[in-house]
Design a protein around this motif. Structure first.
Motif, PDB file in Angstrom:
ATOM      1  N   GLY A 105       0.642  -0.595   0.244  1.00  0.00           N
ATOM      2  CA  GLY A 105      -0.601  -0.117  -0.007  1.00  0.00           C
ATOM      3  C   GLY A 105       0.957   1.358  -0.095  1.00  0.00           C
ATOM      4  N   ASP A 106      -0.054   2.061   0.558  1.00  0.00           N
ATOM      5  CA  ASP A 106       1.410   3.655   0.507  1.00  0.00           C
ATOM      6  C   ASP A 106       2.085   3.380   1.374  1.00  0.00           C
ATOM      7  N   PHE A 107       3.143   4.028   0.720  1.00  0.00           N
ATOM      8  CA  PHE A 107       4.653   3.807   1.779  1.00  0.00           C
ATOM      9  C   PHE A 107       5.358   5.105   2.562  1.00  0.00           C
ATOM     10  N   ILE A 108       6.092   4.865   3.055  1.00  0.00           N
ATOM     11  CA  ILE A 108       7.377   5.829   3.422  1.00  0.00           C
ATOM     12  C   ILE A 108       8.940   5.194   3.341  1.00  0.00           C
ATOM     13  N   ILE A 109       8.985   6.837   2.773  1.00  0.00           N
ATOM     14  CA  ILE A 109      11.040   6.144   2.609  1.00  0.00           C
ATOM     15  C   ILE A 109      11.983   7.603   3.412  1.00  0.00           C
ATOM     16  N   MET A 110      12.218   7.132   4.013  1.00  0.00           N
ATOM     17  CA  MET A 110      12.840   7.987   5.152  1.00  0.00           C
ATOM     18  C   MET A 110      14.617   6.927   4.704  1.00  0.00           C
ATOM     19  N   SER A 111      15.100   8.310   5.593  1.00  0.00           N
ATOM     20  CA  SER A 111      16.775   8.702   5.470  1.00  0.00           C
ATOM     21  C   SER A 111      17.152   7.805   7.212  1.00  0.00           C
ATOM     22  N   SER A 112      18.050   6.753   7.258  1.00  0.00           N
ATOM     23  CA  SER A 112      18.371   6.093   8.913  1.00  0.00           C
ATOM     24  C   SER A 112      18.653   7.646   9.554  1.00  0.00           C
ATOM     25  N   ASP A 113      19.351   9.035   9.207  1.00  0.00           N
ATOM     26  CA  ASP A 113      20.122   9.800   9.798  1.00  0.00           C
ATOM     27  C   ASP A 113      19.521  11.016  10.562  1.00  0.00           C
ATOM     28  N   LEU A 114      18.499  10.553  10.159  1.00  0.00           N
ATOM     29  CA  LEU A 114      17.039  11.636  10.485  1.00  0.00           C
ATOM     30  C   LEU A 114      16.671  11.579  12.368  1.00  0.00           C
ATOM     31  N   ILE A 115      17.257  12.110  12.473  1.00  0.00           N
ATOM     32  CA  ILE A 115      16.774  12.777  14.662  1.00  0.00           C
ATOM     33  C   ILE A 115      15.542  13.933  14.006  1.00  0.00           C
ATOM     34  N   SER A 116      14.844  13.139  14.553  1.00  0.00           N
ATOM     35  CA  SER A 116      13.005  14.213  14.690  1.00  0.00           C
ATOM     36  C   SER A 116      12.375  14.436  16.297  1.00  0.00           C
ATOM     37  N   ASP A 117      11.926  15.255  16.453  1.00  0.00           N
ATOM     38  CA  ASP A 117      10.967  15.151  17.534  1.00  0.00           C
ATOM     39  C   ASP A 117       9.810  15.457  17.176  1.00  0.00           C
ATOM     40  N   CYS A 118       9.500  15.139  16.002  1.00  0.00           N
ATOM     41  CA  CYS A 118       8.207  15.615  14.850  1.00  0.00           C
ATOM     42  C   CYS A 118       6.857  14.456  15.641  1.00  0.00           C
ATOM     43  N   ASN A 119       6.209  14.503  15.178  1.00  0.00           N
ATOM     44  CA  ASN A 119       5.003  13.853  15.218  1.00  0.00           C
ATOM     45  C   ASN A 119       4.413  12.746  14.193  1.00  0.00           C
ATOM     46  N   PHE A 120       5.608  12.180  13.331  1.00  0.00           N
ATOM     47  CA  PHE A 120       4.592  11.823  12.642  1.00  0.00           C
ATOM     48  C   PHE A 120       3.633  11.492  12.535  1.00  0.00           C
ATOM     49  N   SER A 121       2.387  11.239  13.059  1.00  0.00           N
ATOM     50  CA  SER A 121       1.246  11.226  12.457  1.00  0.00           C
ATOM     51  C   SER A 121       0.408  12.619  12.043  1.00  0.00           C
ATOM     52  N   LYS A 122       1.048  13.324  12.700  1.00  0.00           N
ATOM     53  CA  LYS A 122       0.539  14.758  12.297  1.00  0.00           C
ATOM     54  C   LYS A 122       0.850  14.797  10.146  1.00  0.00           C
ATOM     55  N   ILE A 123       1.898  14.152   9.871  1.00  0.00           N
ATOM     56  CA  ILE A 123       2.293  13.695   8.526  1.00  0.00           C
ATOM     57  C   ILE A 123       1.717  13.928   7.701  1.00  0.00           C
ATOM     58  N   ILE A 124       1.177  12.438   8.617  1.00  0.00           N
ATOM     59  CA  ILE A 124       0.563  11.003   7.691  1.00  0.00           C
ATOM     60  C   ILE A 124      -0.848  11.493   7.711  1.00  0.00           C
ATOM     61  N   ASP A 125      -1.578  12.353   8.398  1.00  0.00           N
ATOM     62  CA  ASP A 125      -3.089  13.246   8.397  1.00  0.00           C
ATOM     63  C   ASP A 125      -3.236  14.464   7.551  1.00  0.00           C
ATOM     64  N   LEU A 126      -2.020  15.111   7.054  1.00  0.00           N
ATOM     65  CA  LEU A 126      -1.415  15.714   6.175  1.00  0.00           C
ATOM     66  C   LEU A 126      -1.758  15.034   4.852  1.00  0.00           C
ATOM     67  N   HIS A 127      -1.155  14.528   4.381  1.00  0.00           N
ATOM     68  CA  HIS A 127      -0.998  13.598   3.963  1.00  0.00           C
ATOM     69  C   HIS A 127      -2.339  12.240   2.836  1.00  0.00           C
ATOM     70  N   MET A 128      -3.132  12.362   4.363  1.00  0.00           N
ATOM     71  CA  MET A 128      -4.310  11.675   3.212  1.00  0.00           C
ATOM     72  C   MET A 128      -5.355  12.720   3.569  1.00  0.00           C
ATOM     73  N   ILE A 129      -5.766  13.806   4.441  1.00  0.00           N
ATOM     74  CA  ILE A 129      -6.845  15.055   4.073  1.00  0.00           C
ATOM     75  C   ILE A 129      -6.589  15.904   2.674  1.00  0.00           C
ATOM     76  N   SER A 130      -4.946  16.123   2.417  1.00  0.00           N
ATOM     77  CA  SER A 130      -5.237  16.326   1.057  1.00  0.00           C
ATOM     78  C   SER A 130      -4.330  15.302  -0.147  1.00  0.00           C
ATOM     79  N   ASN A 131      -5.045  14.007   0.304  1.00  0.00           N
ATOM     80  CA  ASN A 131      -5.125  12.837  -0.750  1.00  0.00           C
ATOM     81  C   ASN A 131      -3.892  13.181  -1.203  1.00  0.00           C
TER      82      ASN A 131
END
Length: 432
Positions: A105-131
């Motif tokens: 299904g839909d997928f995420i590409i991510m680099s292992s050198d990323l350190i993020s304090d971000c809430n990833f669920s908010k990114i998914i929400d934007l992705h889904m709501i914006s189609n």
């Protein structure tokens, strides 16, 4: 539009990078295994994904990275973790296609050198709501990292990001190195998005949420190698091209791969391909340069990962006659002698610091020995290195397994030889 949660997305984590821009640190250690505040760099990406609720993780590593493979094999997690090895010469798109049969299904590409304090669920929400077909995570670069004099600076120009201020739709992605002080936007974009903005103050974090049809497109159109430099610009450009559908899918025509994922109304209106940006205003950094590695070791204590970091290893022996500030991290099995002063420093596992040593704003990796009466400031000492007595290091990087001879004064240097000695008459700055 069918909404999905993070548990329904497959994450492809690229951990095969060699770290060319931080070669002094990665000659003998995979980039993903570089210690940041006593934990492997890769562990922060894994922890973020597990906390966000992702259940299917695919980690791509190089086949010769035995140490990394062993770490992942022993990694305890409740999620489905699949490790796939690739050859050194395979491109990022080639690596993605290698695991395409594991992505349903839909997928995420991510680099292992990323350190993020971000809430990833908010990114998914934007992705889904914006189609959205493609959603990219960006981080604020207004706070620059400290420059290190021994680091070879990357001279590549920054990217210019053009987006709609109201919706965060990505309108153009331009490599500043490819333009001569000018860039052009079509009249269609200017008419449709009068409130557009452009900026170079945001960094691409190499986290991309993608529709599944992109994989089908890549399987048929194998003329690209890079996800970041070829696939992303292509998708962004194609957004505002008139969609031309054919009876039979033709390789290279992205719109033929979108038919089953968009409504008939969207296809008629000619807007089936959409790219969006998510702006992270919390700490999110790719640790892909020496400067950012140095910066991450100190700022990790200000993120959600602080509760995962043990300040002092339980098996460490720290003299009561030594001054250790609250911003110091000391790993397991360390021994710190008398009358030392340690401030804003990260010390790895099984290190030895003798008497009368002063260390400030520095990173010591595992198995480092510092003999008596040394001063180390704004420096990185890589694993298995030995600093003899009466040495003074300011703004230095000592590569793995190096020996710094007794009574050595070094400033603004990268030490790469097994044995390095230097005499200098310059006055040493006071330790403040």
């Amino acid at each position: 539009m069918t909404l999905v949660s993070s548990s329904n997305l497959t994450v492809v984590l690229f951990a095969a990078g060699e770290g060319h821009r931080m070669r002094n640190l990665t000659k003998f250690l995979p980039k993903a295994m570089l210690p940041v505040a006593g934990r492997p760099l890769l562990s922060y990406s894994l922890l973020s994904l597990v906390q966000a609720g992702f259940q299917d993780l695919i980690v791509i590593i190089q086949e010769e990275d035995i140490q990394l493979a062993s770490y992942l094999q022993a990694y305890e997690t409740r999620v489905n973790l699949t490790v796939v090895t690739i050859e050194r010469e395979i491109s990022t798109i080639g690596a993605l296609l290698r695991v395409s049969n594991l992505i349903t299904g839909d997928f995420i590409i991510m680099s292992s050198d990323l350190i993020s304090d971000c809430n990833f669920s908010k990114i998914i929400d934007l992705h889904m709501i914006s189609n959205s077909s493609l959603t990219i995570l960006l981080s604020d670069l207004s706070r620059e990292e400290q420059e290190l004099p021994y680091e070879r600076r990357d001279k590549a120009a920054s990217e210019i990001v053009v987006y709609d201020e109201d919706t965060n739709r990505l309108l153009a992605l331009i490599n500043a190195a490819d333009m001569n002080n000018k860039f052009r936007l079509s009249r269609t974009i200017l008419r449709k998005y009068p409130r557009l903005r452009y900026t170079t103050c945001w960094q691409d974090c190499y986290l991309y949420v993608c529709k599944h049809w992109i994989l089908s497109f890549l399987k048929d159109w194998n003329a690209m190698e890079s996800v970041k430099w070829e696939l992303l610009p292509l998708l962004v450009r194609k957004q505002f091209k008139r969609s031309r559908y054919t009876a039979d899918s033709t390789p290279g025509n992205v719109f033929d791969y979108i038919k089953a994922t968009r409504s008939s109304t969207e296809l008629t209106e000619g807007d089936p391909l959409r790219c969006f940006l998510y702006f992270s205003r919390v700490y999110s950094r790719r640790v892909n340069t020496i400067c950012r590695y140095f910066d991450a070791n100190f700022h990790i204590k200000e993120t959600k990962f602080s509760c995962e970091i043990e300040r002092f290893g339980s098996s460490s022996d720290i003299s009561k006659r030594t001054q250790v500030k609250s911003d110091v991290i000391i790993g397991e099995g360390c021994k710190v002698g008398d009358r030392c002063s340690i401030r804003n420093t990260v010390i790895g596992n099984h290190c030895t610091v003798a008497n009368n040593v002063k260390i400030m704003n520095s990173v010591l990796m595992d198995h480092v020995t510092v003999e008596a009466h040394c001063v180390i400031q704004n420096s990185i000492i890589c694993h298995d290195s030995y600093v003899n007595s009466n040495c003074k290091l300011l703004n230095c990087l000592v590569e793995a397994s190096c020996t710094v001879e007794k009574n050595t004064l070094i400033k603004d240097e990268s030490i790469v030889k097994k044995t390095f000695a230097c005499e200098a008459e310059d006055e040493w700055p006071s330790f403040v």
